[in-house]
Design a protein around this motif. Structure first.
Motif, mmCIF file in Angstrom:
data_model
loop_
_atom_site.group_PDB
_atom_site.id
_atom_site.type_symbol
_atom_site.label_atom_id
_atom_site.label_comp_id
_atom_site.label_asym_id
_atom_site.label_seq_id
_atom_site.Cartn_x
_atom_site.Cartn_y
_atom_site.Cartn_z
ATOM 1 N N ALA A 213 6.443 -1.196 7.826
ATOM 2 C CA ALA A 213 6.480 0.210 7.431
ATOM 3 C C ALA A 213 7.728 0.465 6.597
ATOM 4 C CB ALA A 213 6.473 1.099 8.668
ATOM 5 N N VAL A 214 7.600 0.295 5.295
ATOM 6 C CA VAL A 214 8.732 0.509 4.395
ATOM 7 C C VAL A 214 9.259 1.933 4.525
ATOM 8 C CG1 VAL A 214 9.375 0.682 1.944
ATOM 9 C CG2 VAL A 214 8.138 -1.328 2.784
ATOM 10 N N ASP B 199 0.819 -1.212 0.000
ATOM 11 C CA ASP B 199 0.000 0.000 0.000
ATOM 12 C C ASP B 199 0.850 1.257 0.000
ATOM 13 O OD1 ASP B 199 -2.490 1.232 0.002
ATOM 14 O OD2 ASP B 199 -3.206 0.124 1.737
ATOM 15 N N ASP B 200 0.250 2.351 -0.474
ATOM 16 C CA ASP B 200 0.870 3.669 -0.437
ATOM 17 C C ASP B 200 -0.211 4.661 -0.017
ATOM 18 O OD1 ASP B 200 2.028 6.162 -0.975
ATOM 19 O OD2 ASP B 200 3.224 5.373 -2.614
ATOM 20 N N LEU C 187 -5.922 0.846 0.552
ATOM 21 C CA LEU C 187 -6.189 -0.573 0.297
ATOM 22 C C LEU C 187 -6.466 -1.296 1.616
ATOM 23 C CD1 LEU C 187 -6.045 -2.686 -2.148
ATOM 24 C CD2 LEU C 187 -3.844 -3.306 -1.178
ATOM 25 N N VAL C 188 -5.612 -1.052 2.603
ATOM 26 C CA VAL C 188 -5.759 -1.709 3.906
ATOM 27 C C VAL C 188 -7.056 -1.288 4.580
ATOM 28 C CG1 VAL C 188 -4.782 -1.930 6.220
ATOM 29 C CG2 VAL C 188 -3.279 -1.971 4.236
ATOM 30 N N GLU D 41 3.703 -0.927 3.744
ATOM 31 C CA GLU D 41 3.205 0.437 3.538
ATOM 32 C C GLU D 41 4.352 1.344 3.147
ATOM 33 O OE1 GLU D 41 1.677 3.860 2.916
ATOM 34 O OE2 GLU D 41 0.297 2.192 3.332
ATOM 35 N N GLU D 42 4.146 2.121 2.102
ATOM 36 C CA GLU D 42 5.199 2.882 1.446
ATOM 37 C C GLU D 42 5.454 4.263 2.047
ATOM 38 O OE1 GLU D 42 7.928 3.906 -1.781
ATOM 39 O OE2 GLU D 42 7.143 1.994 -1.071
ATOM 40 N N THR D 43 4.410 4.934 2.530
ATOM 41 C CA THR D 43 4.552 6.358 2.782
ATOM 42 C C THR D 43 4.220 6.763 4.212
ATOM 43 O OG1 THR D 43 4.086 8.517 1.775
ATOM 44 C CG2 THR D 43 2.207 7.084 2.166
#
Length: 419
Positions: A174-175, A125-126, A130-131, A150-152
Motif C-alpha cells: 500500500a504505497v 494500480d491506482d 487492474l487488480v 497500490e497508489e491511493t
C-alpha cells in the motif's frame, strides 16, 4: 511491433517537452533512475500499470524501464489521461500505452485487458481496477504475479477488503500508507490540484464563498487548508468523530451535509465512499451551487439522483454541466463527477509526485527481491524505504538535519537510564 491505443501520435513532441518539465521537479525519482540504469534491478520483470497518464507518471514509467522492466500502461480514470503524454511515451520511449482522455467505460476496460496481456509479474494500480479485473476476469494470469503496489486510499480500502475475504491472490504494498506519500501527495498535492481544477473549470472567486469539504482525511485536510488560504469560509462534513473533532480544532465549521447543503456555494467530495451527496442533498442546495469530486471514483456524487431531479441539462463551459432542477434551481457538476484535479487540470504538482512515485519504484524493486517471503495480504511500505525517500528529498532541497549522538541513541533504546 509496439502495441498501443492512444488519441494521436502527432501530439508526442508536446508531451515530451512537458515530461521534461516535470522531471526537473522530480529529483528523488531521478536519483533512483540513475541507480536503476546501472543495476537493472527489474530486468526480466513484466509490469502492468494502471495509473493516471500524466507527466509525472511518464517519469515513473521511464524509471521502471531504465530498471529493466517490460511495461504496459493504461489509465486509472477515463478523464485523467494527458493525450500528449501518452503519445510521447509511445513515440520516444517505446512504452505501450492504452489510454485516451474521455474514453467510454467499454474502452476503459478494454485498455485494462490490453495492459494485462503482457502477463505481468507485478501490477501497479491506482484505485485497484487492474487488480480486481485480474482477479475476476483474467484469473489465468494470476499464476505469473509476484505482487503489486497500490497508489491511493480508495484502492487500499478495496484491497484490504479483498484480503479480509481471502480473495486477494498475491501480496500488495500500500504505497498510499507511506508517510512520504499520504502526508504530502494527499494533503499538499490534492489540496492544490483540486483548487486548481475548480478554478480552471469555473473561474469563480473563492474569497468570501462558502466551501464545503466532505471528508477530513489527508486529502480533505489539504483541500480545506487551501480553500481557506484563498479566503473561502470552509465547512467540513464527516462521519468519523475523531476526524470531525480534528476539523473543529483546526478552526473549521463542522456540521451534517444536510445542513451544509443549504448554505454552501461550492461542494467537494473526498471520502472514498458512495452517494456522499445524494438526491436528497441536491434538493436542499442553493441556486447556482457547484459540485465537484476529488475522490478516486465518481460514485461519491449521486449523478443518477441528480438526473432524476433535473428537467434539463447543458454543457455551459468545458467540464461544467448545468442541471436545471424541476424547482428552477441550477446545480453545476464539474468534470462529470470524476476527479476534478485530473479531469479539469493537470493533477498533483511534480514535486509531491516525486516522493509518491519514488515509493512506487522502490516498492516494485522490493516485491521482486522479496516475493517468496511475502504473504497474500496488504503490506505497508517498508520503513527503510519511506525514510530513505524523505532523506533524498531533503538532500535535493539542500536541507540538512541533525543526527542522534551515541548517547542519545542509547537513551532512546534503553529502559534502565530513567530520569
Amino acid at each position: 511491433m509496439l502495441k498501443y491505443d492512444i488519441k494521436d501520435i502527432k501530439l508526442a513532441q508536446k508531451g515530451k517537452l512537458r515530461i521534461e518539465w516535470a522531471e526537473m521537479d522530480m529529483p528523488v525519482l531521478r536519483m533512483i533512475r540513475e541507480r536503476f540504469k546501472k543495476e537493472k534491478p527489474l530486468k526480466g520483470v513484466r509490469l502492468s500499470a494502471c495509473l493516471h497518464v500524466t507527466t509525472e507518471t511518464a517519469n515513473l514509467m521511464i524509471t521502471l524501464k531504465e530498471g529493466g522492466a517490460e511495461l504496459a500502461l493504461c489509465a486509472s480514470n477515463p478523464l485523467s489521461t494527458q493525450d500528449d503524454v501518452a503519445a510521447a511515451l509511445v513515440k520516444f520511449y517505446k512504452i505501450p500505452v492504452f489510454a485516451i482522455k474521455g474514453e467510454d467505460r467499454d474502452t476503459y476496460y478494454k485498455h485494462i485487458y490490453q495492459a494485462l496481456d503482457i502477463k505481468p509479474h507485478i501490477t501497479m494500480d491506482d484505485g485497484a481496477d487492474l487488480v480486481s479485473t485480474l482477479h475476476k476476469e483474467r484469473k489465468e494470469l494470476l499464476k505469473n504475479v509476484l505482487g503489486g503496489t497500490e497508489e491511493t486510499t480508495t484502492g487500499v480500502i478495496r484491497l484490504r477488503a479483498m484480503a479480509e475475504d481471502g480473495a486477494l491472490k498475491y501480496p500488495v504494498i500500500a504505497v498510499n500508507d507511506a508517510y512520504t506519500k499520504h502526508l504530502f501527495d494527499n494533503r499538499y498535492g490534492t489540496g492544490q490540484s483540486t483548487i486548481d481544477g475548480i478554478l480552471r473549470a469555473t473561474n469563480r472567486l473563492l474569497a468570501g464563498s462558502i466551501f464545503v469539504v466532505c471528508g477530513y482525511g489527508w486529502c480533505g485536510r489539504g483541500v480545506a487548508m487551501r480553500a481557506r488560504g484563498m479566503g473561502a469560509r470552509v465547512i467540513v462534513t464527516e462521519v468519523d468523530p475523531l476526524k470531525a473533532l480534528e476539523a473543529v480544532m483546526d478552526g473549521f465549521d463542522v456540521m451534517p451535509i444536510a445542513e451544509a447543503a443549504k448554505v454552501g456555494d461550492i461542494f467537494v467530495t473526498v471520502t472514498g465512499n458512495i452517494n456522499v451527496i445524494s438526491e436528497k442533498i441536491f434538493s436542499k442546495m442553493k441556486d447556482g451551487a457547484i459540485v465537484a469530486n476529488t475522490g478516486h471514483f465518481n460514485v461519491e456524487i449521486d449523478i443518477e439522483g441528480l438526473e432524476e431531479l433535473a428537467k434539463s441539462k447543458r454543457i455551459i463551459r468545458d467540464f461544467v454541466e448545468e442541471y436545471t432542477l424541476k424547482n428552477g434551481k441550477r446545480i453545476y457538476l464539474l468534470a462529470e463527477g470524476r476527479l476534478v484535479n485530473l479531469s479539469a487540470a493537470e493533477g498533483h504538482p511534480a514535486a509531491v509526485m516525486d516522493m509518491s512515485f519514488a515509493n512506487q519504484a522502490l516498492s516494485a524493486e522490493y516485491i521482486y527481491k522479496n516475493a517468496k517471503k511475502l504473504e497474500k495480504k496488504v503490506y505497508s511500505v517498508p520503513e527503510e524505504i519511506d525514510r530513505e525517500i524523505a532523506r533524498l528529498k531533503l538532500e535535493s532541497m539542500g536541507i540538512r538535519i541533525d543526527t542522534l549522538t551515541k548517547e542519545q541513541y542509547e537513551y532512546l533504546h534503553s529502559w534502565q537510564m530513567g530520569t
